[in-house]
Write a protein that holds these residues in place. Structure first.
Motif, PDB file in Angstrom:
ATOM      1  N   UNK A 265       0.856  -1.178   0.000  1.00 50.33           N
ATOM      2  CA  UNK A 265       0.000   0.000   0.000  1.00 50.33           C
ATOM      3  C   UNK A 265       0.899   1.238   0.000  1.00 50.33           C
ATOM      4  N   UNK A 266       0.852   2.003  -1.104  1.00 47.42           N
ATOM      5  CA  UNK A 266       1.763   3.152  -1.236  1.00 47.42           C
ATOM      6  C   UNK A 266       1.551   4.177  -0.127  1.00 47.42           C
ATOM      7  N   UNK A 267       0.329   4.283   0.407  1.00 47.21           N
ATOM      8  CA  UNK A 267       0.086   5.275   1.461  1.00 47.21           C
ATOM      9  C   UNK A 267       0.803   4.908   2.759  1.00 47.21           C
TER      10      UNK A 267
ATOM     11  N   UNK B  42       3.704   2.480   2.503  1.00 50.32           N
ATOM     12  CA  UNK B  42       5.085   2.163   2.108  1.00 50.32           C
ATOM     13  C   UNK B  42       5.917   3.428   1.885  1.00 50.32           C
ATOM     14  N   UNK B  43       5.356   4.416   1.186  1.00 50.35           N
ATOM     15  CA  UNK B  43       6.155   5.608   0.857  1.00 50.35           C
ATOM     16  C   UNK B  43       6.591   6.367   2.114  1.00 50.35           C
TER      17      UNK B  43
END
Lengths: 127, 280
Positions: free
Chosen positions: B222-224, B226-227
């Motif tokens: 989930x980029x929200x 992971x980033x």
């Protein structure tokens, strides 16, 4: 108080090129991922584009980038970061082989094969 | 994009990386429990994010260890065969396992980590003259003593077995496995602490990749989450490396042991359906 003894000369062996190659690949991988992530976040902020709650499948990453989506670039940055240890392992295998260390070249290739199993699950196992 | 939540996750990841750097861990042991217990992040997404964060931390930190020759590349690749295999198996288990079982295993791992940190002992001096049939002996210059340290790892088969266990736990829990690898290499294999930490730092990146690919395949990246974790770990890891040179980490061990115990007990309680106040 007596001065500390001089630093001994660095240990010398035949693995210098192996270490140098590993460091170079790690550096290139990290810089590439960081650069793509920076561009992606700037693009997401500029376009007010929300981040994906689920990374795109591999086949969808390039089309998303070509569509100008920040999410595609973020997926690329994550994949570049994940690819870096894999590329480093490959580089270490090649460097061991060049140094004539067949046993550790073969062991490193075995590690790569295990990573390939994991990556193939990602490539072909997704729904 | 929920900027405030991303900032909070990033700060947590940065603090975890600072703590991890100071203790010679990857920081994953802090990330997953804090993300799940205090931010309500789905357990599998937290594990996936932690795996990517551990890779980032390893990629950033390994160059320093390689340059100093703290990393023993032959040893790393030998142990990595069982570690990476274990990670793939562990990640497959984690994807399908009941979250309560994962919480229980993670809780036990954290309590173990706290106990091993509390009673951390020093290994006997490495025997550089020991037989070295696997050509695993290595040497590095120790800047603290300004001497060249030479060593030959002992009990290699035992090390391979423990590496497999570390890899399995790493795959299941999204941690790097350094919390098991470093003490095992130091205490059981007679590898100096700096070489154990440097070799582990390199290994955990490869191990976590095996985990992260499996979670990527299952749509658990989930980029929200992971980033912010990647950015936080990068910034925290850099700061932590510098801070480590100035701070006496022994003085902070008691605090970290208490944090690990609190998180471990919280996860064990959650495994049996009890949530402590302030947790989700």
């Amino acid at each position: 108080m007596a001065a500390p003894p001089p630093l001994a000369s660095p240990p010398s062996d035949d693995l210098g090129p192996v270490y140098a190659l590993a460091m170079r690949v790690l550096s290139i991988g990290f810089r590439s991922s960081a650069a793509v992530l920076t561009v992606a976040l700037a693009l997401a902020l500029a376009k007010q584009e929300p981040l994906n709650h689920r990374a795109d499948a591999f086949a969808e990453v390039v089309p998303a980038i070509l569509d100008g989506k920040a999410a595609g670039l973020i997926d690329l940055a994550i994949l570049l970061m994940l690819a870096t240890p894999v590329a480093t392992t490959l580089g270490v295998a090649v460097a061991f082989a060049r140094a004539g260390d067949r046993r550790y070249a073969a062991l490193t290739l075995a590690v790569l094969a295990i990573l390939a199993v994991s990556a193939s699950l990602a490539l072909f196992g997704g729904d | 994009m929920d900027v405030l939540r991303s900032l909070e996750l990033g700060v947590v990841a940065a603090v975890a990386a600072v703590l991890g750097s100071m203790l010679g861990l990857g920081g994953g042991v802090f990330l997953v429990p804090i993300f799940t217990l205090f931010f309500g992040v789905d357990q599998k997404l937290a594990i996936g994010a932690s795996a990517v964060a551990v890779v980032t931390n390893s990629v950033v930190g390994s160059s320093v260890h390689l340059r100093s020759r703290f990393t023993n590349l032959r040893l790393a690749m030998l142990l990595q065969v069982t570690t990476a295999s274990g990670a793939v198996v562990g990640a497959l288990i984690a994807v399908w396992a009941d979250p309560r079982a994962i919480n229980a295993v993670f809780g036990i791992a954290l309590v173990y980590a706290a106990a091993s940190m509390a009673v951390r002992r020093r290994a006997n001096a490495a025997d550089a003259a020991a037989p070295d049939p696997h050509r695993l002996g290595a040497a590095f210059d120790d800047p603290a003593t300004r001497q060249t340290v030479r060593y030959v790892p002992r009990r290699v088969p035992l090390g391979l077995g423990i590496s497999g266990l570390a890899g399995t736990l790493s795959g299941m829990l999204g941690i790097g496995g350094g919390v098991i690898l470093v003490p095992a290499m130091n205490l059981l294999m007679g590898i100096p602490v700096k070489a154990a930490a440097g070799t582990s730092s390199f290994m955990v990146g490869i191990t976590a990749v095996a985990t992260a690919f499996v979670f990527y395949a299952e749509g658990k990246i989930d980029a929200t989450v992971v980033v912010p974790a990647m950015v936080g770990v990068f910034l925290g890891g850099q700061y932590g490396s510098r801070l480590t040179r100035r701070v006496q980490t022994q003085n902070l061990v008691v605090v970290f042991v208490l944090i690990l115990l609190y998180l471990g007990v919280s996860l064990l309680l959650k495994a049996v359906g009890i949530t402590l106040p302030g947790q989700r």
